[in-house]
Design an enzyme around this catalytic site. Structure first.
Site, PDB file in Angstrom:
ATOM      1  N   ASP A 184      34.418  67.468  50.929  1.00 14.02           N
ATOM      2  CA  ASP A 184      35.021  68.615  50.136  1.00 14.02           C
ATOM      3  C   ASP A 184      35.193  69.908  51.196  1.00 14.02           C
ATOM      4  O   ASP A 184      36.456  70.418  51.239  1.00 14.02           O
ATOM      5  CB  ASP A 184      34.406  68.901  48.956  1.00 14.02           C
ATOM      6  CG  ASP A 184      34.337  67.949  47.833  1.00 14.02           C
ATOM      7  OD1 ASP A 184      34.116  66.623  48.186  1.00 14.02           O
ATOM      8  OD2 ASP A 184      34.397  68.247  46.730  1.00 14.02           O
ATOM      9  N   CYS A 233      27.260  64.068  49.700  1.00 14.97           N
ATOM     10  CA  CYS A 233      28.301  65.057  49.577  1.00 14.97           C
ATOM     11  C   CYS A 233      28.795  64.900  48.212  1.00 14.97           C
ATOM     12  O   CYS A 233      28.272  63.825  47.516  1.00 14.97           O
ATOM     13  CB  CYS A 233      29.411  64.679  50.389  1.00 14.97           C
ATOM     14  SG  CYS A 233      30.727  65.875  50.358  1.00 14.97           S
ATOM     15  N   SER A 244      35.144  74.496  43.608  1.00 12.12           N
ATOM     16  CA  SER A 244      34.120  74.318  44.400  1.00 12.12           C
ATOM     17  C   SER A 244      33.078  74.894  43.707  1.00 12.12           C
ATOM     18  O   SER A 244      33.096  75.882  43.004  1.00 12.12           O
ATOM     19  CB  SER A 244      34.154  74.639  45.923  1.00 12.12           C
ATOM     20  OG  SER A 244      32.732  74.613  46.322  1.00 12.12           O
TER      21      SER A 244
END
Length: 563
Positions: A88, A129, A477
């Site tokens: 990301d 991740c 995020s």
């Protein structure tokens, strides 16, 4: 399984390896080093998300060796498989970010296919991740085998200008640089120090949020998640997880026995009390769907309202994941949830303990202030809220940790995609009081539902974070902080009211009233939506087009299967 029934540890692989008719299969496997003794044992899939494109998963190839050693020591035969991962952070702000959430589905699909095809008796998954954590657990929920997930751990913090830094500081420095607050040389020096090794992003961003959530859920071993990626104890965690995997198989405990409504509610409480990522909503909804458990976004709101914010973790707080590990790790958070009375204590975990028993064994470091006492919360409620209104009839997720605002009203600044917004932000075209509307970034509209950290980081870096709001049908995020609402549903590409907003319309966000509205009459919203056409995405080809045709609403977890 009753106490008197012995679970067949080769309950799947026996059909692959046993009997004269399976000679050809055994011949293939013997040719690559498996012997008769290996094939007589239960076969455990080791689903690895190792990849060389990012620090989060870079070390998992080495970690997998210790997992396999643990499996062999406990009497199983490991077979490693690999799947994909998308960073990301590295793809953020580019069209590549559209692949991130899609990768969650591909990870789940690929692990499911290999485990089904090769008739594994159990599966242990290694993740790092953001999307690899829910992707692996979604696969485990689908397969419903004895299984568990091991998190690769957090990166250690960088050190710059006399302070600890994370990748969040770099994203915000981009905004500060565009505003003339720091020089080229300062930005370059920071980028060289902010990510000093292997491991996932260091704050309570999405990876650490989901690692905590899955340990509290019970699908990851107790005490394992917050051990940092490069800590010497991580290899021990991996070896013990391999041993535990075989023990779990012998006990016949499957993923869906772990992933219950009570366990999911415990995980939600952990996200709420830690000020975790809003992506936790999307991912736990998806895991619940795959496990066949009824869960809705309203459960997140109910639990967050009842759970105070106790963890002083970045991006809203002061500390990183390594500090939480030193303070007592996830078991300490579980202990606090138990003290608050919001923990379903009888939920079982892969270790064989109940989650209440895990909390009772927590070792709290003397003098730590990473996790507050229950009588000294940072805030009386958790770190997120679910709002509805004429702008989001199916709901949206607002992050509350890291700021004090609960109300904002201002004029809409409308952008058809992230790049258009970023251009205006960097050019200094946003004013205090504005409400940025970024649409056509949902699961269908992107396609792929990008995160907006580049934009939110630039806003904060430019000094506007406390004075503007941002709404999107895309995502944020876990490193995002500020008054931001994501997952606005329905999305613009599916005729959601966010498509009706025009430049200058008045937008009201009222957390206490649980409302998010545009100052328009219902018939005017309907007229504008009818006249609106989402721009055609140049990225709606190949796998992204396939995803757009299959994906559900963000309010339902943005899944591509009913589970």
């Amino acid at each position: 399984m009753s106490a008197t029934t012995e679970f067949d540890v080769k309950h799947k692989s026996r059909a692959l390896t046993d009997g004269p008719q399976r000679a050809a299969a055994r011949a293939y496997l013997k040719g690559i080093g498996y012997g008769d003794d290996d094939l007589a044992k239960p076969i455990i899939g080791v689903a690895n998300t190792w990849i060389e494109t990012m620090p989060c998963n870079f070390h998992l190839r080495a970690l997998a060796k210790h997992v396999k050693d643990g499996i062999r020591a406990a009497g199983g035969t490991p077979m490693e498989l690999n799947t994909i991962a998308i960073s990301d952070g590295i793809t953020m702000g580019t069209s590549g970010m559209k692949t991130s959430l899609v990768s969650r589905e591909v990870i789940a699909d690929s692990i499911e296919l290999v485990a089904r095809g090769h008739l594994f008796d159990g599966v242990i998954a290694l993740s790092g991740c953001d999307k690899t954590l829910p992707g692996t657990v979604m696969a485990l929920a689908r397969l419903d085998l004895p299984s568990l997930m091991v998190y690769g751990g957090s990166i250690r913090p960088g050190h710059f200008d006399g302070r600890d830094v994370t990748i969040m500081d770099v994203f915000e420095a981009v905004g500060a640089h565009s505003a003339g607050k720091i020089t080229d040389e300062q930005l370059h020096a920071l980028e060289g120090e902010a990510s000093p090794g292997a491991g996932a992003c260091g704050g309570q961003f999405t990876a650490n949020t989901m690692a905590m959530a899955f340990e509290v859920l019970g699908i990851s071993p107790a005490g394992s998640a917050m051990v940092p990626a490069e800590h010497k104890a991580k290899h021990e965690v991996a070896f013990e997880a391999g041993e535990l995997m075989v023990d779990l198989l012998k006990r016949g405990v499957t993923a869906r026995q772990i992933i219950t409504k009570d366990a999911l509610e415990n995980a939600i409480a952990a996200i709420a009390t830690s000020g975790g990522s809003t992506n936790g909503v999307l991912h736990l909804l998806a895991v619940a769907k795959e496990a066949g458990v009824e869960l809705s976004i309203d459960d997140f709101d109910r639990i967050s309202d009842a759970t105070p914010l106790l963890c002083d973790l970045k991006p809203g707080g002061r500390y990183n994941a390594v500090d939480l590990y030193a303070a007592g790790g996830v078991p300490l958070v579980i202990q606090r949830l138990k003290e608050l009375g919001v923990l379903h204590e009888s939920a079982i975990t892969v270790t064989g303990q109940t989650i209440g028993e895990v909390g009772a064994t927590a070792a709290e470091a003397a003098g730590q202030d990473v996790v507050r006492a229950i009588d000294d919360p940072i805030k009386p409620n958790g770190g997120l809220a679910i709002l509805r209104g004429n702008l989001a009839p199916e709901g949206c997720v607002v992050k509350l940790a890291g700021h004090e605002r609960r109300y904002h009203q201002g004029p809409a600044r409308v952008f058809e995609g992230e790049e258009a917004a970023m251009e205006v932000v960097l050019a200094g075209g946003i004013e205090r009081g504005d409400v940025l509307i970024i649409r056509n970034e949902g699961p269908v509209g992107g396609p792929g539902m990008r995160e907006m950290l580049a934009v939110t980081g630039a806003l904060n870096g430019a000094g506007l974070g406390e004075y503007v709001a941002l709404l999107t049908d895309g995502r944020f995020s876990g490193a995002t902080h500020g008054f931001m609402g994501g997952h606005v549903s329905p999305e613009a590409a599916r005729g959601g009211p966010i498509a009706a907003v025009a430049e200058g319309d008045t937008i009201t966000i009222d957390v206490d009233a649980k409302r998010i509205d545009v100052d328009l009459a219902d018939d005017e919203i309907a007229r504008r939506v009818e006249a609106y056409h989402s721009p055609v995405s140049p990225d709606a080809t190949g796998v992204l087009r396939k995803y757009a045709l299959l994906v559900s609403s963000a309010s339902e977890g943005a899944v591509t299967t009913a589970g």
